[in-house]
Design a protein around this motif. Structure first.
Motif, PDB file in Angstrom:
ATOM      1  N   ARG A  85     -88.952 -19.904 -41.169  1.00 26.39           N
ATOM      2  CA  ARG A  85     -89.720 -20.419 -42.192  1.00 26.39           C
ATOM      3  C   ARG A  85     -90.314 -19.093 -43.034  1.00 26.39           C
ATOM      4  O   ARG A  85     -91.040 -18.305 -42.156  1.00 26.39           O
ATOM      5  CB  ARG A  85     -90.814 -21.389 -42.012  1.00 26.39           C
ATOM      6  CG  ARG A  85     -90.125 -22.691 -41.322  1.00 26.39           C
ATOM      7  CD  ARG A  85     -91.196 -23.574 -40.543  1.00 26.39           C
ATOM      8  NE  ARG A  85     -92.180 -22.740 -39.732  1.00 26.39           N
ATOM      9  CZ  ARG A  85     -93.035 -23.732 -39.095  1.00 26.39           C
ATOM     10  NH1 ARG A  85     -93.259 -24.832 -39.572  1.00 26.39           N
ATOM     11  NH2 ARG A  85     -93.795 -23.171 -38.316  1.00 26.39           N
ATOM     12  N   LEU A  86     -90.613 -19.355 -44.282  1.00 28.34           N
ATOM     13  CA  LEU A  86     -91.167 -18.136 -45.174  1.00 28.34           C
ATOM     14  C   LEU A  86     -92.613 -18.408 -45.217  1.00 28.34           C
ATOM     15  O   LEU A  86     -93.033 -19.671 -45.598  1.00 28.34           O
ATOM     16  CB  LEU A  86     -90.461 -18.106 -46.335  1.00 28.34           C
ATOM     17  CG  LEU A  86     -91.136 -17.165 -47.358  1.00 28.34           C
ATOM     18  CD1 LEU A  86     -90.924 -15.642 -46.861  1.00 28.34           C
ATOM     19  CD2 LEU A  86     -90.441 -17.151 -48.745  1.00 28.34           C
ATOM     20  N   TRP A  87     -93.647 -17.532 -44.976  1.00 27.50           N
ATOM     21  CA  TRP A  87     -95.078 -17.603 -45.309  1.00 27.50           C
ATOM     22  C   TRP A  87     -95.590 -16.676 -46.134  1.00 27.50           C
ATOM     23  O   TRP A  87     -94.912 -15.510 -46.226  1.00 27.50           O
ATOM     24  CB  TRP A  87     -95.685 -17.562 -43.878  1.00 27.50           C
ATOM     25  CG  TRP A  87     -95.284 -18.613 -43.023  1.00 27.50           C
ATOM     26  CD1 TRP A  87     -94.647 -18.628 -41.824  1.00 27.50           C
ATOM     27  CD2 TRP A  87     -96.321 -19.716 -42.558  1.00 27.50           C
ATOM     28  NE1 TRP A  87     -94.713 -19.713 -41.023  1.00 27.50           N
ATOM     29  CE2 TRP A  87     -95.656 -20.750 -41.633  1.00 27.50           C
ATOM     30  CE3 TRP A  87     -97.326 -20.288 -43.488  1.00 27.50           C
ATOM     31  CZ2 TRP A  87     -95.987 -21.736 -41.194  1.00 27.50           C
ATOM     32  CZ3 TRP A  87     -97.771 -21.623 -43.062  1.00 27.50           C
ATOM     33  CH2 TRP A  87     -97.148 -22.492 -42.035  1.00 27.50           C
ATOM     34  N   VAL A  88     -96.214 -16.951 -47.191  1.00 29.15           N
ATOM     35  CA  VAL A  88     -96.721 -15.941 -48.223  1.00 29.15           C
ATOM     36  C   VAL A  88     -98.226 -16.307 -48.350  1.00 29.15           C
ATOM     37  O   VAL A  88     -98.961 -17.350 -48.624  1.00 29.15           O
ATOM     38  CB  VAL A  88     -96.098 -16.403 -49.636  1.00 29.15           C
ATOM     39  CG1 VAL A  88     -96.520 -15.521 -50.644  1.00 29.15           C
ATOM     40  CG2 VAL A  88     -94.427 -16.388 -49.581  1.00 29.15           C
ATOM     41  N   VAL A  89     -98.711 -15.182 -48.583  1.00 26.71           N
ATOM     42  CA  VAL A  89    -100.308 -15.136 -48.834  1.00 26.71           C
ATOM     43  C   VAL A  89    -100.621 -14.573 -50.101  1.00 26.71           C
ATOM     44  O   VAL A  89     -99.830 -13.294 -50.443  1.00 26.71           O
ATOM     45  CB  VAL A  89    -101.262 -14.561 -47.789  1.00 26.71           C
ATOM     46  CG1 VAL A  89    -100.889 -12.905 -47.393  1.00 26.71           C
ATOM     47  CG2 VAL A  89    -102.678 -14.646 -47.914  1.00 26.71           C
ATOM     48  N   ASP A  90    -101.543 -15.106 -51.000  1.00 28.81           N
ATOM     49  CA  ASP A  90    -101.600 -14.479 -52.303  1.00 28.81           C
ATOM     50  C   ASP A  90    -103.142 -15.119 -52.607  1.00 28.81           C
ATOM     51  O   ASP A  90    -103.890 -15.608 -51.757  1.00 28.81           O
ATOM     52  CB  ASP A  90    -100.668 -14.722 -53.234  1.00 28.81           C
ATOM     53  CG  ASP A  90    -100.321 -16.275 -53.684  1.00 28.81           C
ATOM     54  OD1 ASP A  90    -101.234 -17.216 -53.031  1.00 28.81           O
ATOM     55  OD2 ASP A  90     -99.457 -16.681 -54.259  1.00 28.81           O
ATOM     56  N   THR A  91    -103.682 -15.117 -53.847  1.00 24.36           N
ATOM     57  CA  THR A  91    -104.931 -15.458 -54.237  1.00 24.36           C
ATOM     58  C   THR A  91    -104.787 -16.400 -55.316  1.00 24.36           C
ATOM     59  O   THR A  91    -103.893 -16.302 -55.997  1.00 24.36           O
ATOM     60  CB  THR A  91    -105.919 -14.298 -54.503  1.00 24.36           C
ATOM     61  OG1 THR A  91    -105.168 -13.496 -55.769  1.00 24.36           O
ATOM     62  CG2 THR A  91    -105.767 -13.354 -53.137  1.00 24.36           C
ATOM     63  N   VAL A  92    -105.664 -17.222 -55.560  1.00 26.50           N
ATOM     64  CA  VAL A  92    -105.920 -18.325 -56.711  1.00 26.50           C
ATOM     65  C   VAL A  92    -107.441 -18.040 -57.054  1.00 26.50           C
ATOM     66  O   VAL A  92    -108.175 -18.784 -56.366  1.00 26.50           O
ATOM     67  CB  VAL A  92    -105.461 -19.611 -56.368  1.00 26.50           C
ATOM     68  CG1 VAL A  92    -105.572 -20.506 -57.683  1.00 26.50           C
ATOM     69  CG2 VAL A  92    -103.863 -19.670 -55.885  1.00 26.50           C
ATOM     70  N   GLY A  93    -107.938 -17.197 -58.081  1.00 24.36           N
ATOM     71  CA  GLY A  93    -109.199 -17.320 -58.415  1.00 24.36           C
ATOM     72  C   GLY A  93    -109.893 -16.671 -57.124  1.00 24.36           C
ATOM     73  O   GLY A  93    -109.522 -15.589 -56.664  1.00 24.36           O
ATOM     74  N   ASP A  94    -111.006 -17.305 -56.622  1.00 19.58           N
ATOM     75  CA  ASP A  94    -111.647 -16.583 -55.563  1.00 19.58           C
ATOM     76  C   ASP A  94    -111.246 -17.135 -54.587  1.00 19.58           C
ATOM     77  O   ASP A  94    -111.972 -17.059 -53.204  1.00 19.58           O
ATOM     78  CB  ASP A  94    -113.238 -17.006 -55.693  1.00 19.58           C
ATOM     79  CG  ASP A  94    -113.861 -16.296 -56.945  1.00 19.58           C
ATOM     80  OD1 ASP A  94    -113.269 -15.290 -57.477  1.00 19.58           O
ATOM     81  OD2 ASP A  94    -114.805 -16.675 -57.410  1.00 19.58           O
TER      82      ASP A  94
END
Length: 389
Positions: A43-52
């Motif tokens: 399974r692929l896991w991704v971390v990023d940001t949305v606003g704060d």
């Protein structure tokens, strides 16, 4: 004047956004920074940001869609989220999800390194905590994250406490220092931080990689002599010892400022340290590959790419070595690849494997069942690019 001109050119990122010498965006670019990993279940896991908010997503079909999306910090807080200073993700041996990011403080170019974890397959994350004991409003930024062979969580970052102390004492000090900490209880607690080395570069990411013995190695831009900005590497001890820091590259690049261009490191099953790094010594921007040797110039060195190339990553699997990077073109940005089938002794010609008319985050390799993929984030639209022969 040539050095100043070069520095001015480097201060404009390959994404077309000017940055100051401390890594803060001088404009209103969308945060394109991300990190990715593939777990033991594919399974692929991704971390990023949305606003704060820091966001973690899971894809069960290699990035075509996301079956889970979880906000790590529901309360929200300022987040560094682009370029060299982006959120990081690492997987633990029992399915743990670990996330770090740098949080801007009130004063310019300051920050705290933040951490959170999920022990329930990404459904919920613990309340974020600050990793380091030192809480001065100074630089603790450009975090990197890894898990060692015993499941211990290792976090490294760039830190300016020693610069502040030297300044107050009226003593010279170039750049910043690098520090690290670790946790032996799956991120519940972190030990008081330790210094890796003084006088490292202020804004270049730190590469971390796990060695066959399970230890975590760091590879980062250091400062030698009068602003010679080459690279160093060290094994990060988690048993009470101190890191033995060795010089890793010898380009002799003299630049009075940070180029915002950190290296990458991958260690194969036999312990060979494969590395890529950037230098513009003699006004020749170059991404290079080599295999690190303690205190000596790298071996099997090769020029990977030159003008317009930036922010390379690499991966190793047996005798296969892959290098990917962003390449500026007249029509946008190409995602480029070179491959070695003989353990890095030689590389095939460069080829484009994806293109975007606009900007993208830096490429990141992930491996699934010995198959390499390059995670990319053109225009904030995440995609996984399969590497084919």
């Amino acid at each position: 004047m040539r050095r100043l001109a070069l520095l001015a050119a480097l201060a404009v990122s390959p994404l077309g956004h000017a940055h100051d010498m401390h890594g803060m965006a001088m404009g209103h670019e969308a945060p394109l920074g991300f990190d990715a990993a593939i777990d033991a279940k594919g399974r692929l896991w991704v971390v990023d940001t949305v606003g704060d908010h820091v966001r973690v997503r899971r894809s069960d079909d290699m990035g075509k869609g996301f079956a889970l999306s979880t906000i790590v910090n529901p309360a929200g807080e300022p987040i560094y989220a682009e370029g060299e200073n982006r959120p990081k993700l690492a997987l633990g041996p029992q399915g743990e999800l670990y996330v770090t990011w740098s949080q801007p403080r009130k004063a310019p170019w300051t920050g705290f390194v933040r951490f959170s974890r999920s022990l329930d397959d990404g459904a919920h994350f613990d309340a974020p905590k600050t990793v380091h004991v030192d809480r001065a409003e100074i630089t603790h930024r450009f975090d990197s994250l890894a898990v060692d062979g015993k499941g211990r969580v290792v976090v490294a970052w760039i830190d300016k406490r020693d610069l502040e102390a030297a300044t107050q004492a009226g003593k010279p000090y170039l750049g910043a220092a690098t520090y690290y900490s670790w946790s032996t209880d799956r991120g519940e607690h972190f030990v008081p931080e330790r210094k890796i080395v003084d006088q490292s570069c202020e804004c270049c990411r730190i590469a971390l990689a796990r060695a066959p013995d399970g230890s975590v190695n760091a590879f980062f831009r250091a400062i030698y002599g009068d602003n010679i900005r080459d690279h160093a590497f060290a094994t990060l001890s988690v048993d009470g010892g101190h890191p033995a820091v060795q010089r890793g590259t010898f380009t002799q690049w003299h630049i009075e400022g940070c180029p915002h261009h950190g290296p990458s490191l991958a260690i194969d099953a036999s312990g060979v340290k494969h590395a890529v790094w950037f230098s513009a010594a003699d006004d020749k921007p170059t991404i290079s590959y080599g295999q690190l040797v303690p205190g000596k110039p790298p071996v099997h060195t090769a020029v990977v790419a030159t003008t317009g190339a930036s922010h390379a990553d690499l991966a190793v699997d047996g005798q296969r070595v892959w290098i990917a990077w962003n390449q500026m073109t007249a029509s946008g940005l190409d995602l480029m690849l070179r491959e070695s089938t003989d353990g890095g002794a030689s590389f095939g010609p460069p080829r484009a494997i994806a293109h975007t008319d606009g900007a993208s985050g830096w490429p990141k390799f992930v491996l699934s069942a010995h198959q390499p993929f390059v995670a990319w984030n053109p225009g904030g639209m995440f995609r996984l690019v399969q590497v084919t022969p």
